[in-house]
Design a protein around this motif. Structure first.
Motif, mmCIF file in Angstrom:
data_model
loop_
_atom_site.group_PDB
_atom_site.id
_atom_site.type_symbol
_atom_site.label_atom_id
_atom_site.label_comp_id
_atom_site.label_asym_id
_atom_site.label_seq_id
_atom_site.Cartn_x
_atom_site.Cartn_y
_atom_site.Cartn_z
ATOM 1 N N GLY A 6 -6.222 -1.360 -5.406
ATOM 2 C CA GLY A 6 -5.476 -2.422 -4.021
ATOM 3 C C GLY A 6 -4.114 -2.308 -4.949
ATOM 4 O O GLY A 6 -4.112 -1.304 -5.206
ATOM 5 N N PRO A 7 -3.924 -2.329 -3.509
ATOM 6 C CA PRO A 7 -3.786 -3.015 -2.203
ATOM 7 C C PRO A 7 -4.786 -2.552 -1.632
ATOM 8 O O PRO A 7 -3.864 -1.173 -1.250
ATOM 9 C CB PRO A 7 -2.536 -3.814 -1.954
ATOM 10 N N GLY A 8 -5.522 -3.304 -0.938
ATOM 11 C CA GLY A 8 -6.866 -2.239 0.334
ATOM 12 C C GLY A 8 -7.373 -1.132 -0.647
ATOM 13 O O GLY A 8 -7.928 -1.684 -1.601
ATOM 14 N N THR A 9 -7.255 -0.472 -0.371
ATOM 15 C CA THR A 9 -7.919 0.469 -1.199
ATOM 16 C C THR A 9 -6.543 1.875 -1.313
ATOM 17 O O THR A 9 -6.856 3.117 -0.910
ATOM 18 C CB THR A 9 -8.849 1.301 -0.184
ATOM 19 N N GLN B 2 -5.891 -8.427 2.113
ATOM 20 C CA GLN B 2 -4.818 -7.988 1.301
ATOM 21 C C GLN B 2 -4.060 -6.871 2.562
ATOM 22 O O GLN B 2 -2.561 -7.018 2.140
ATOM 23 C CB GLN B 2 -5.202 -6.472 0.287
ATOM 24 N N GLN B 3 -4.676 -6.185 3.158
ATOM 25 C CA GLN B 3 -3.600 -5.376 3.995
ATOM 26 C C GLN B 3 -3.058 -6.109 5.641
ATOM 27 O O GLN B 3 -2.004 -6.120 5.601
ATOM 28 C CB GLN B 3 -4.882 -4.116 4.614
ATOM 29 N N SER C 256 1.066 -1.482 0.662
ATOM 30 C CA SER C 256 0.557 0.272 0.282
ATOM 31 C C SER C 256 1.016 0.862 0.092
ATOM 32 O O SER C 256 0.166 2.390 -0.557
ATOM 33 C CB SER C 256 -0.658 -0.433 1.105
#
Lengths: 292, 448
Positions: A237-240, B403-404, A148
């Motif tokens: 992603g990853p995540g946002t 994912q995190q 991220s």
């Protein structure tokens, strides 16, 4: 001139105007309408400003806006790279014909194609990291698309690479229209490369640079969907980490079945884009004026 | 399988489709009466060739061999399976028979009144044998006939197990056994577990296997997703804590965050990763590629819910639209697709199993595939819990949490907090859907 004859030209363009109104105007009106409704299926009840409240109150929307703004940081890099490369091509450095093709290629290829290729390149076990490890630069072998902290910057690298090609095309076109005698005169007067660029070329390119900057701002705010869609695994992603406003709208409409929310966010994006179009028109006028 | 989420259809597509259907009807009308094969005509919109090559051949063969009606089939684009149907249904032009993904991917159409209940249309024994799954039940009716199953399981590479001194025929059954196996694999220089999570689907599958371990019913999952139960309660985010444990112990493959789902599974097949998540449709090819060295197992158990350790079988299905002019004729065609002769034809055309417990599995040559079908398809199983997830929860919580955690950005407990926040947010965005979900949760909590 009679009233009848004054109306004739308008009648000629009326079919086109009607077509444009249907193609662009109707969807726009519907989007504005939907933004005030809770739409399920193809319509829904009127809920006033509720969609706007929900959009503006959601962290994800602001995170998306922030990512769009972060992408603006790519623009100075794009301008500098485009300028340097276009001037070098203009000066016909050895092999300039080949270089010209190479730098134009990214702009010819569709974004999804180059994004898929770049994605492979930047995988943790991909060619970029393999080369870095081979060079004993392990500390630079980052998780380019999986972290991220890094993913948005990786997207930015791709955008800079591709969008700079547009800058190079624009700048080179402008350079080719410059009065060569001025540059030749400066050379004879003993001006070096940097002085010629700084005092002869750049002042004459101001208009086209402004134009490119405004186009790029609009791109970063409203036309990076294809980049983040492919590089961010289709979900920002990853995540946002790579979520942008366009993808937010796409998700609201397609994946979460909230056309009202998607419409409200679209209206907000539309209004910002409209505001940016005015400087774009001004820049275009300036380019035309300088070229004349 | 819900690799694809719903996309919208453009007006242009609708017009084009209408024109094609209209043109087809017009040409049909020009034919002499004797040229009509049958009096009844059924429209069928379907999907699946994209994930199961050979299905087109099966559909074509079934239509050609069906004598009681003329069936006009249209293969839908992945992006528009749901929206094309819903838009057509809203306009009163839906096909008679519609392909339906499981759970919320067709339940929303049920709530909008676009689908007919099948209890009174399809013979009960056929409907039951097709395993439409509990996720097709609503308000006392069933809305799909099962078409083909998608068993979901954990796979492992038997060669790597052997190399690490593990018994390839006895995969870990409990969480502690899994950790011990991972440690042995790691010590042998083998990446123990993982896959590819960059596109997010691994996250979803992990929830399918993990969340259910602390649930007693699938209805409890719905209550969680809409915020009527709380993800911050430890048992409801324990699966994410377990994922964090795998991460912290260094058992996940290093490139997991930058790989997509299927390249991640390929690592197991290629002998570069010991354990992964997969679906049944891959097993025939993967087993063949490794000479039967791909094993399968239920996710090792850590939870204490009644659903812990149950095999998971998702099922793709077909339904009848409310616009169908002759629902009995549509039902007859769906029953025909479940006839023994058609079940065999399905296997011959696709090399994969039809969803029907009466299918004669003796035709399956590969012992791995047969064993998996007997253990997953013919024994008690549960459906895929992530098919109950509202789209907003899926995008905002189900995908990002995994994912995190995998990249070490959040803990399992924080994942629970994020999920609770998103569930609350979903209610604010979808106040009109809450009651439907609550009713569905009640149905899913009832014993079947």
């Amino acid at each position: 001139m009679t009233t009848q004859s004054r109306l004739v030209p308008y009648l000629y363009i009326a079919p086109l105007l009607l077509l444009l109104a249907f193609v662009f105007g109707y969807p726009l009106v519907r989007i504005f309408e939907f933004s005030f409704k809770m739409v399920r299926g193809i319509d829904g009840p009127w809920i006033g400003l509720r969609n706007y409240q929900l959009v503006l109150g959601q962290d994800l929307f602001w995170e998306s806006v922030l990512h769009n703004l972060q992408l603006l940081l790519a623009i100075p890099a794009m301008v500098v790279i485009s300028l340097i490369v276009s001037v070098l091509l203009y000066e016909r450095v050895a092999g300039w014909r080949l270089y010209r093709i190479i730098v134009f290629v990214p702009f010819v290829l569709a974004i999804p194609i180059i994004a898929v290729v770049m994605k492979r390149m930047f995988q943790f076990s991909g060619p970029v990291n393999e080369v870095l490890r081979w060079l004993s630069l392990d500390f630079l072998a980052l998780d380019w698309i999986g972290s991220s902290d890094v993913a948005l910057w990786t997207v930015m690298i791709l955008i800079v690479w591709r969008e700079s090609a547009l800058g190079i095309i624009l700048f080179l076109a402008r350079l080719l229209s410059l009065d060569e005698s001025m540059i030749e005169a400066a050379k004879i007067e003993g001006a070096n490369w940097w002085q010629r660029l700084r005092y002869i070329i750049l002042p004459q390119m101001r208009g086209v640079i402004e134009f490119f900057v405004v186009v790029s701002v609009i791109t970063m705010l409203a036309a990076v969907f294809a980049y983040v869609f492919v590089m961010g695994g289709g979900r920002g992603g990853p995540g946002t980490a790579t979520m942008v406003v366009e993808l937010y709208i796409f998700n609201a409409l397609i994946r979460t079945s909230l056309p009202g929310i998607a419409s409200a966010a679209s209206v907000l994006l539309f209004l910002v884009s409209v505001l940016l179009i005015f400087p774009l028109f001004r820049a275009r006028r300036r380019v035309r004026k300088l070229e004349a | 399988m819900d690799i694809t989420r719903k996309l919208n259809v453009s007006r242009r597509d609708i017009i084009r489709t209408s024109m094609m259907i209209g043109a087809g009807s017009a040409f049909g009308g020009m034919l002499p009466r004797g040229a009509h094969a049958q009096e009844k005509t059924l429209d069928m919109w379907w999907w699946g060739e994209q994930e199961l090559p050979g299905l087109q051949k099966f559909v074509d063969g079934s239509i050609a061999g069906y004598k009681d009606a003329t069936v006009k089939a249209m293969l839908q684009d992945t992006a528009v399976v749901i929206s094309q149907f819903q838009t057509a249904a809203a306009a009163g032009n839906a096909p008679d028979i519609q392909y339906l993904w499981n759970g919320i991917y067709h339940m929303e159409s049920v709530w909008l009144g676009y689908l007919r209940g099948l209890n009174s249309l399809i013979k009960p024994d056929i409907l039951k044998a097709s395993n439409p799954t509990q996720l097709s039940h609503f308000g006392g009716d069933i809305y799909r006939v099962g078409w083909y199953p998608l068993p979901m399981f954990w796979c492992y590479n038997k060669d790597l197990f052997e190399k690490a001194g593990l018994d390839p025929e006895a995969p870990p059954k409990t969480w502690d056994e899994l950790l011990a196996a991972c440690e042995k694999l790691k010590s042998a220089g083998i990446e123990p577990i993982g896959g590819g999570i960059q596109d997010g689907y691994w996250s979803e599958w992990y929830i399918s296997h993990g969340l259910v371990q602390n649930l007693d019913t699938l209805g409890e999952a719905v209550q969680l997703f809409i915020g009527d139960k709380d993800f911050r309660e430890p048992k409801y985010h324990e699966h994410w804590v377990k994922l964090e444990e795998l991460k912290n112990k260094g058992y996940l493959n290093q490139d997991m965050s930058s790989l997509e789902l299927y390249p991640g599974i390929d690592l197991v097949v290629a002998g570069k990763l010991a354990i992964g998540q997969t679906v049944g449709t891959r097993l025939p090819a993967d087993s063949k590629a490794t000479n039967g060295r791909i094993g399968y197992m239920v996710m090792p158990v850590f939870g204490k819910g009644k659903l812990a350790g149950m095999p998971i079988v998702d099922v793709q299905g077909l339904g009848i639209s409310s616009n169908a002019e002759d629902p009995a004729a549509a039902a007859a065609f769906l029953e025909y697709l479940q006839s023994p002769e058609r079940l065999k034809a399905f296997w011959d055309a696709t090399g994969w199993l039809p969803s029907n417990t009466t299918f004669d599995s003796s035709v399956i040559q590969d012992p791995s595939v047969r064993g998996m079908w007997e253990a997953w398809g013919l024994k008690p199983n549960i459906s895929n819990v992530t098919n109950l997830v509202p789209g907003q929860f899926y995008e905002r919580a189900a995908i990002p949490t995994g994912q995190q955690i995998v990249q070490g950005a959040i803990t399992g407990e924080q994942a629970g907090e994020l999920a609770a926040t998103v569930a609350k947010e979903w209610k604010e965005f979808n106040p009109d859907m809450v009651e439907n979900y609550r009713k569905w949760a009640t149905d899913l909590s009832a014993p079947t």
